[in-house]
Design an enzyme around this catalytic site. Structure first.
Site, PDB file in Angstrom:
ATOM      1  N   ASP A  67       0.815  -1.221   0.000  1.00 17.74           N
ATOM      2  CA  ASP A  67       0.000   0.000   0.000  1.00 17.74           C
ATOM      3  C   ASP A  67       0.844   1.264   0.000  1.00 17.74           C
ATOM      4  O   ASP A  67       2.056   1.232   0.212  1.00 17.74           O
ATOM      5  CB  ASP A  67      -0.946  -0.014   1.216  1.00 17.74           C
ATOM      6  N   ASP A 135      -7.541  -2.621  13.982  1.00 15.73           N
ATOM      7  CA  ASP A 135      -8.908  -2.923  13.565  1.00 15.73           C
ATOM      8  C   ASP A 135      -8.983  -4.161  12.669  1.00 15.73           C
ATOM      9  O   ASP A 135     -10.021  -4.448  12.095  1.00 15.73           O
ATOM     10  CB  ASP A 135      -9.529  -1.710  12.852  1.00 15.73           C
ATOM     11  N   HIS A 137      -7.179  -4.722   9.890  1.00 20.34           N
ATOM     12  CA  HIS A 137      -6.870  -4.576   8.463  1.00 20.34           C
ATOM     13  C   HIS A 137      -5.587  -5.321   8.093  1.00 20.34           C
ATOM     14  O   HIS A 137      -4.683  -5.456   8.911  1.00 20.34           O
ATOM     15  CB  HIS A 137      -6.794  -3.097   8.031  1.00 20.34           C
ATOM     16  N   GLU A 142      -9.601  -2.147   5.018  1.00 22.31           N
ATOM     17  CA  GLU A 142     -10.221  -1.822   6.301  1.00 22.31           C
ATOM     18  C   GLU A 142     -11.515  -2.626   6.481  1.00 22.31           C
ATOM     19  O   GLU A 142     -12.148  -3.043   5.502  1.00 22.31           O
ATOM     20  CB  GLU A 142     -10.542  -0.324   6.354  1.00 22.31           C
TER      21      GLU A 142
HETATM   22  C1  F6R Z   1       1.473  -1.527   5.963  1.00 27.67           C
HETATM   23  C2  F6R Z   1       0.307  -2.370   6.099  1.00 27.67           C
HETATM   24  C3  F6R Z   1      -0.463  -2.422   7.368  1.00 27.67           C
HETATM   25  C4  F6R Z   1       0.413  -2.724   8.594  1.00 27.67           C
HETATM   26  C5  F6R Z   1      -0.427  -2.675   9.855  1.00 27.67           C
HETATM   27  C6  F6R Z   1       0.373  -2.924  11.094  1.00 27.67           C
HETATM   28  O1  F6R Z   1       2.033  -1.690   4.685  1.00 27.67           O
HETATM   29  O2  F6R Z   1      -0.040  -3.000   5.170  1.00 27.67           O
HETATM   30  O3  F6R Z   1      -1.456  -3.400   7.271  1.00 27.67           O
HETATM   31  O4  F6R Z   1       1.015  -3.981   8.464  1.00 27.67           O
HETATM   32  O5  F6R Z   1      -1.064  -1.425   9.950  1.00 27.67           O
HETATM   33  O6  F6R Z   1       1.202  -1.856  11.351  1.00 27.67           O
HETATM   34  P1  F6R Z   1       2.182  -1.879  12.616  1.00 27.67           P
HETATM   35  O7  F6R Z   1       3.135  -2.977  12.387  1.00 27.67           O
HETATM   36  O8  F6R Z   1       2.845  -0.504  12.574  1.00 27.67           O
HETATM   37  O9  F6R Z   1       1.325  -2.067  13.809  1.00 27.67           O
END
Ligand code: F6R
Length: 245
Positions: A67, A135, A137, A142
């Site tokens: 992303d 959440d 995702h 989301e």
């Molecule tokens: C980022 C992504 C997100 C993260 C997720 C966890 O490229 O795809 O799904 O993996 O938000 O983020 P952290 O590791 O910062 O808690």
């Protein structure tokens, strides 16, 4: 799902890195699906070290990131392009021409089109690295009534915006929208390596490990359907979730 319980976040990161290194050593032209966020950021130093130590060669590897924020300049330090360069690409012998991160600049619909084309043109992802949001995702898919199969624009939830505020000067600076690979893109990867840690991930991991539901309100639960997914969490998180081997 293969579930690996480690003694610490460091061990989780090392285990995830070892799987990625094995993948590249088995198939030097592997296509990797990569993630950002603090969990992934803990994994990349092990890849950098292994490359420096001559234990893994990135020269034939290609990558595609999950992303990117909409409206962010790739030169902004918190753009996922800049994060990937800083954490991994600038320190290993990868050809940056072979690294795809969706463009956060310009018309987002055009960026989505170009991203979908790059995903398709690159062929099957051999290994997809995943973290999870508070959440539930994965990528920036989301929770909601509907999940999407291909790359698309996604409005970030308040929970994601709040969680990501730690990377920006103030919460108003956090982009409100992202371009994300879709759930189908993620599920088509040959293998998945998923890592999580921290008390705030308890609900997401409970939904992943403690019941059999595939729930669009918890996108992470689709991993249950993947034929080759490895879930790595530390014992502290496992305990909070109530998971025992
Ligand atoms: C980022 C992504 C997100 C993260 C997720 C966890 O490229 O795809 O799904 O993996 O938000 O983020 P952290 O590791 O910062 O808690």
């Amino acid at each position: 799902m293969k579930i690996v319980i480690t003694t610490s976040f460091e061990e989780t990161c090392k285990k995830a890195a070892d799987i990625i290194i094995d993948q590249i050593n088995t198939k030097p032209d592997s296509r990797l699906g990569l993630a950002t966020g603090s969990t992934a950021a803990g994994i990349y130093p092990y890849l950098v070290k292994a490359n420096k130590d001559g234990k893994v060669d990135f020269s034939k590897v290609s990558t595609v990131n999950l992303d990117e924020y909409v409206g962010i300049d790739p030169k902004h330090p918190e753009s996922y392009r800049a994060c990937m360069d800083r954490w991994l690409f600038d320190h290993v012998n990868i050809d940056k021409k072979n690294t795809v991160v969706a463009s956060g600049l310009g018309d987002p619909d055009e960026s989505v089109k170009a991203f979908n084309k790059a995903i398709a043109d690159g062929g099957q992802i051999d290994l997809q690295l995943l973290g999870v949001g508070l959440d539930g995702h994965i990528g920036f898919n989301e929770p909601g009534k509907v999940l999407y199969s291909h790359a698309h624009r996604e409005k970030l939830t308040d929970s994601t915006i709040e969680a990501n505020a730690r990377f920006f000067d103030k919460i108003e600076d956090v982009p409100k929208e992202a371009i994300s690979m879709g759930m189908g893109d993620i599920m088509k990867a040959k293998s998945i390596v998923f890592a999580a840690n921290g008390e705030n991930k308890t609900e997401a991991i409970k939904n992943l490990l403690m019941n059999d539901a595939i729930d669009s309100q918890w996108p992470v639960t689709v991993i249950k359907m993947h034929p080759d997914a490895t879930v790595i969490i530390d014992e502290e998180l496992a305990k909070m979730v109530g998971y025992s081997c």
